[in-house]
Each structure stands twice: as C-alpha cells, then as structure tokens.
Design an enzyme around this catalytic site. Structure first.
Site, PDB file in Angstrom:
ATOM      1  N   ASP A  37       0.865  -1.191   0.000  1.00 25.22           N
ATOM      2  CA  ASP A  37       0.000   0.000   0.000  1.00 25.22           C
ATOM      3  C   ASP A  37       0.898   1.236   0.000  1.00 25.22           C
ATOM      4  O   ASP A  37       2.061   1.163   0.423  1.00 25.22           O
ATOM      5  CB  ASP A  37      -0.910   0.020   1.246  1.00 25.22           C
ATOM      6  CG  ASP A  37      -2.180   0.845   1.042  1.00 25.22           C
ATOM      7  OD1 ASP A  37      -3.262   0.238   0.911  1.00 25.22           O
ATOM      8  OD2 ASP A  37      -2.077   2.084   1.009  1.00 25.22           O
ATOM      9  N   ASP A  63       3.903   2.367  -4.271  1.00 26.29           N
ATOM     10  CA  ASP A  63       2.976   3.136  -5.107  1.00 26.29           C
ATOM     11  C   ASP A  63       2.811   2.334  -6.396  1.00 26.29           C
ATOM     12  O   ASP A  63       3.770   2.184  -7.165  1.00 26.29           O
ATOM     13  CB  ASP A  63       3.565   4.527  -5.403  1.00 26.29           C
ATOM     14  CG  ASP A  63       2.642   5.358  -6.295  1.00 26.29           C
ATOM     15  OD1 ASP A  63       1.729   4.783  -6.916  1.00 26.29           O
ATOM     16  OD2 ASP A  63       2.852   6.582  -6.369  1.00 26.29           O
ATOM     17  N   VAL A  64       1.615   1.826  -6.645  1.00 27.54           N
ATOM     18  CA  VAL A  64       1.431   0.917  -7.788  1.00 27.54           C
ATOM     19  C   VAL A  64       1.661   1.591  -9.141  1.00 27.54           C
ATOM     20  O   VAL A  64       1.802   0.911 -10.158  1.00 27.54           O
ATOM     21  CB  VAL A  64       0.027   0.255  -7.778  1.00 27.54           C
ATOM     22  CG1 VAL A  64      -0.134  -0.655  -6.569  1.00 27.54           C
ATOM     23  CG2 VAL A  64      -1.086   1.292  -7.857  1.00 27.54           C
ATOM     24  N   TYR A 154     -12.300   7.914 -13.185  1.00 22.00           N
ATOM     25  CA  TYR A 154     -12.545   6.633 -12.512  1.00 22.00           C
ATOM     26  C   TYR A 154     -13.287   5.681 -13.453  1.00 22.00           C
ATOM     27  O   TYR A 154     -12.908   4.513 -13.603  1.00 22.00           O
ATOM     28  CB  TYR A 154     -13.361   6.880 -11.240  1.00 22.00           C
ATOM     29  CG  TYR A 154     -13.528   5.662 -10.356  1.00 22.00           C
ATOM     30  CD1 TYR A 154     -12.494   5.221  -9.546  1.00 22.00           C
ATOM     31  CD2 TYR A 154     -14.727   4.955 -10.327  1.00 22.00           C
ATOM     32  CE1 TYR A 154     -12.640   4.111  -8.726  1.00 22.00           C
ATOM     33  CE2 TYR A 154     -14.888   3.850  -9.516  1.00 22.00           C
ATOM     34  CZ  TYR A 154     -13.844   3.430  -8.714  1.00 22.00           C
ATOM     35  OH  TYR A 154     -13.995   2.334  -7.896  1.00 22.00           O
TER      36      TYR A 154
HETATM   37  N1  LIG Z   1     -15.662   0.859  -1.998  1.00 17.40           N
HETATM   38  C1  LIG Z   1     -16.425   0.799  -3.058  1.00 17.40           C
HETATM   39  O1  LIG Z   1     -17.608   1.151  -3.011  1.00 17.40           O
HETATM   40  C2  LIG Z   1     -15.853   0.281  -4.357  1.00 17.40           C
HETATM   41  C3  LIG Z   1     -16.737  -0.044  -5.388  1.00 17.40           C
HETATM   42  C4  LIG Z   1     -16.223  -0.548  -6.576  1.00 17.40           C
HETATM   43  C5  LIG Z   1     -14.872  -0.736  -6.729  1.00 17.40           C
HETATM   44  N2  LIG Z   1     -14.024  -0.400  -5.708  1.00 17.40           N
HETATM   45  C6  LIG Z   1     -12.601  -0.646  -5.919  1.00 17.40           C
HETATM   46  O2  LIG Z   1     -12.120  -1.490  -4.904  1.00 17.40           O
HETATM   47  C7  LIG Z   1     -10.718  -1.286  -4.718  1.00 17.40           C
HETATM   48  C8  LIG Z   1     -10.410  -1.213  -3.231  1.00 17.40           C
HETATM   49  O3  LIG Z   1     -10.873   0.003  -2.680  1.00 17.40           O
HETATM   50  P1  LIG Z   1     -11.653   0.064  -1.275  1.00 17.40           P
HETATM   51  O4  LIG Z   1     -13.066   0.012  -1.605  1.00 17.40           O
HETATM   52  O5  LIG Z   1     -11.112  -0.939  -0.356  1.00 17.40           O
HETATM   53  O6  LIG Z   1     -11.286   1.548  -0.828  1.00 17.40           O
HETATM   54  P2  LIG Z   1     -10.176   2.122   0.178  1.00 17.40           P
HETATM   55  O7  LIG Z   1      -9.949   3.532  -0.250  1.00 17.40           O
HETATM   56  O8  LIG Z   1     -10.626   1.884   1.563  1.00 17.40           O
HETATM   57  O9  LIG Z   1      -8.853   1.290  -0.112  1.00 17.40           O
HETATM   58  C9  LIG Z   1      -7.989   1.605  -1.177  1.00 17.40           C
HETATM   59  C10 LIG Z   1      -6.541   1.383  -0.735  1.00 17.40           C
HETATM   60  O10 LIG Z   1      -5.677   1.653  -1.857  1.00 17.40           O
HETATM   61  C11 LIG Z   1      -4.543   2.357  -1.369  1.00 17.40           C
HETATM   62  N3  LIG Z   1      -3.908   3.128  -2.453  1.00 17.40           N
HETATM   63  C12 LIG Z   1      -4.354   4.271  -3.008  1.00 17.40           C
HETATM   64  N4  LIG Z   1      -3.478   4.686  -3.949  1.00 17.40           N
HETATM   65  C13 LIG Z   1      -2.464   3.777  -3.974  1.00 17.40           C
HETATM   66  C14 LIG Z   1      -1.267   3.664  -4.740  1.00 17.40           C
HETATM   67  N5  LIG Z   1      -0.923   4.577  -5.659  1.00 17.40           N
HETATM   68  N6  LIG Z   1      -0.460   2.599  -4.512  1.00 17.40           N
HETATM   69  C15 LIG Z   1      -0.774   1.680  -3.582  1.00 17.40           C
HETATM   70  N7  LIG Z   1      -1.897   1.747  -2.812  1.00 17.40           N
HETATM   71  C16 LIG Z   1      -2.732   2.788  -3.020  1.00 17.40           C
HETATM   72  C17 LIG Z   1      -5.099   3.257  -0.274  1.00 17.40           C
HETATM   73  O11 LIG Z   1      -4.075   3.721   0.602  1.00 17.40           O
HETATM   74  C18 LIG Z   1      -6.108   2.330   0.392  1.00 17.40           C
HETATM   75  O12 LIG Z   1      -5.524   1.580   1.452  1.00 17.40           O
HETATM   76  C19 LIG Z   1     -10.374  -0.028  -5.523  1.00 17.40           C
HETATM   77  O13 LIG Z   1      -9.741  -0.401  -6.722  1.00 17.40           O
HETATM   78  C20 LIG Z   1     -11.723   0.585  -5.801  1.00 17.40           C
HETATM   79  O14 LIG Z   1     -11.738   1.343  -6.992  1.00 17.40           O
HETATM   80  C21 LIG Z   1     -14.497   0.108  -4.537  1.00 17.40           C
END
Ligand SMILES: NC(=O)c1ccc[n+]([C@@H]2O[C@H](COP(=O)([O-])OP(=O)(O)OC[C@H]3O[C@@H](n4cnc5c(N)ncnc54)[C@H](O)[C@@H]3O)[C@@H](O)[C@H]2O)c1
Length: 266
Positions: A37, A63-64, A154
């Site tokens: 992360d 950082d991905v 997005y």
């Molecule tokens: N939560 C929702 O409603 C939802 C719905 C559809 C899809 N998603 C997708 O699910 C995935 C997980 O997100 P989540 O819902 O757990 O939200 P979240 O924001 O709680 O978790 C996302 C994580 O990604 C990390 N992150 C951000 N930028 C980064 C980078 N450049 N390098 C490495 N890590 C990084 C953040 O620090 C965080 O820990 C994401 O790809 C998101 O687009 C989420």
C-alpha cells in the site's frame, strides 16, 4: 480453513477496506500474503495484526503507479515466501470530478493508479507466477466499469481495466495463469463509501435491489474463490458483486420512483 493452503499472494491497497479484508481472509485460509500500500503506517499495522494472530503476512510500501516499485515488491514477495501464485490488483483512487471538472492532473493520476498500476502489476508478477507453476490474477474493477458513473477518470479507468483483463487472458493462459475482473457496487467501510458526500451511501443503498451496501468481507469471499483452485476453469470472466445493481438497479429505482409518484398523487 485451507482454501489457499500453499499459496503465496500479493495484494495491493491492502492497508484498508477491501484489500485489508482480502488479506485477513487469505491468511486465515492458509496463504502467505505480501500486503502492499502507499499508506505505510496503516499497512504495517494490518500486517502486524495478522502476524500476531499466527498468520504469514508481510507489508511493503508501494505506489502501484511506479514500475520500479513493482519490480522490488514482486522480488521481495518471492524472496520472503519462495514464489508467487496470486496477484490482487486492488489499489484504487477516485477524484470525484465530472468531465467538465476534471483536471489533467487528477485524470492522469487516476489512470496511473487504477489502470497503469494493474498493468504494471501483471507485467511484473506474471513471470514470477509462471515460474511458480501458475496461478490467478484478480483485477478490482467496479460497477463503474460496466455502466455510467459520475467520476470521468474513474469510469474510464475501470472500463479500461475490464478490457485489459481480457487481453491478459490471451497472454497468460499458456502460463497457467487465470485473469478475472470483479465489479463491486458500493461497499461499506471503505474510503470510497465514506467520502461520497451527503446522501451518497443512502442513495446507493436505495438503488441496490438487496437494499444495502456490500461489506468488504463479502467481496473478499469472491476474491478468495477466484484466487483458489475452486475456480480453476474461470478465466476472463467479469463478475458483478453488487446486490443486483447492474442486473436490475434501473427498474428497481423506477419502481421506487413510481411508488413515490403514486404516493404524492393520492
Ligand atoms: N468501496 C467501493 O464502493 C468500491 C466499489 C467498486 C470498486 N471499488 C474498488 O475497490 C478497490 C479497493 O478500494 P476500497 O473500496 O477498499 O477503498 P479504500 O480507499 O478503503 O482502499 C484503497 C486502498 O488503496 C490504497 N492506495 C491508493 N493509492 C495507492 C497507490 N498509488 N499505490 C498503492 N496503494 C494505493 C489506499 O491507501 C487504500 O488503502 C479499488 O480499486 C476501488 O476502486 C471500490
């Protein structure tokens, strides 16, 4: 509790939300997990908690969007655990800007993290997975990769990831690596849901036929299934996990509106 016994997994964005839930379930099911992360403090804390419970979990700041970090993280996973079988491209960000509002900076960063990050992950993890006998890649797209969504970058990134997944299938099948995309609807206890603004979570729940948001533990079960050998013939699939939103959300909302219309007329 051995659905992932013997598997070694790398999960990005594992410091919170769905990624942390994936890591917890994976460890409980016998996998060794490298969590990564950009948020080092939170990621270290999750890995320490899982290790403290007897699991095999390590954390690496990454950082991905950076290619060098991918090379190092994959190498660190192989060095620590002896191979790699599963990659979960979970890290993601959202700017919440419409087409007109989108700054070039937000557009570029969103695509860099959500789309380029997943591409780089597959590029650098797949050879290590091939050398470990094959495995499974799970790309976290979204319902925003299947229909319209407010945020321009997005939406583009998640539709792109859905397509990129298909391309990867062609290349990696000969290496015995399966690649699938999953498409969550609104998931509670994530920053995405929390930062949606006033009324966001309530309106999202109303648009979902099951009438509630999903939970990170529910998406983790799907990620686990796709990571495990139980899904050994599922390749190139796109699976909505959204309480029925994509299948029936429009008519579900129309029925809400019709009931409201009737209530007001009477
Ligand atoms: N939560 C929702 O409603 C939802 C719905 C559809 C899809 N998603 C997708 O699910 C995935 C997980 O997100 P989540 O819902 O757990 O939200 P979240 O924001 O709680 O978790 C996302 C994580 O990604 C990390 N992150 C951000 N930028 C980064 C980078 N450049 N390098 C490495 N890590 C990084 C953040 O620090 C965080 O820990 C994401 O790809 C998101 O687009 C989420």
């Amino acid at each position: 509790m051995t659905r992932l016994a013997g598997k070694i997994a790398l999960i990005t964005g594992a410091a919170s939300g769905q990624g942390a839930a994936d890591a917890e379930l994976f460890v409980r099911e016998g996998a060794a997990v490298m969590l990564s992360d950009i948020d080092a403090a939170a990621g270290e804390a999750v890995a320490a908690r899982l290790s403290g419970q007897g699991g095999r979990a390590l954390f690496r700041a990454q950082d991905v969007a950076e290619e060098a970090g991918w090379i190092e993280t994959v190498a660190a996973s192989v060095a620590a655990f002896g191979g790699l079988h599963v990659l979960v491209n979970n890290a993601g960000i959202i700017a919440r800007q419409s087409v007109i509002e989108t700054t070039l900076e937000a557009w570029n960063r969103t695509l860099a993290v959500n789309l380029t990050g997943a591409m780089l992950g597959m590029k650098h993890a797949a050879p290590a997975m091939r050398d470990s006998g094959g495995g499974s890649i799970i790309n976290l797209s979204s319902t925003a990769g299947m229909t319209a969504y407010d945020d321009a970058a997005y939406t583009a990134s998640k539709w792109g990831l859905r397509g990129l997944t298909k391309s990867a299938v062609l290349q990696f099948a000969p290496w015995n690596i399966r690649v699938n995309s999953i498409h969550p609807g609104t998931i509670a206890e994530t920053s995405f849901a929390r930062l949606g603004g006033e009324g966001f979570e309530a309106a999202a729940a109303m648009s979902i036929p099951l009438g509630r948001l999903g939970m990170p533990q529910e998406t983790a079960e799907l990620v686990l299934f796709l990571a495990s050998d139980a899904s050994s013939f599922i390749n190139g699939a796109e699976i909505a996990i959204d309480g029925g939103y994509i299948a029936a959300g429009t008519v579900h909302l129309r029925n809400h509106l019709r009931a409201e219309y009737t209530r007001r007329r009477n």
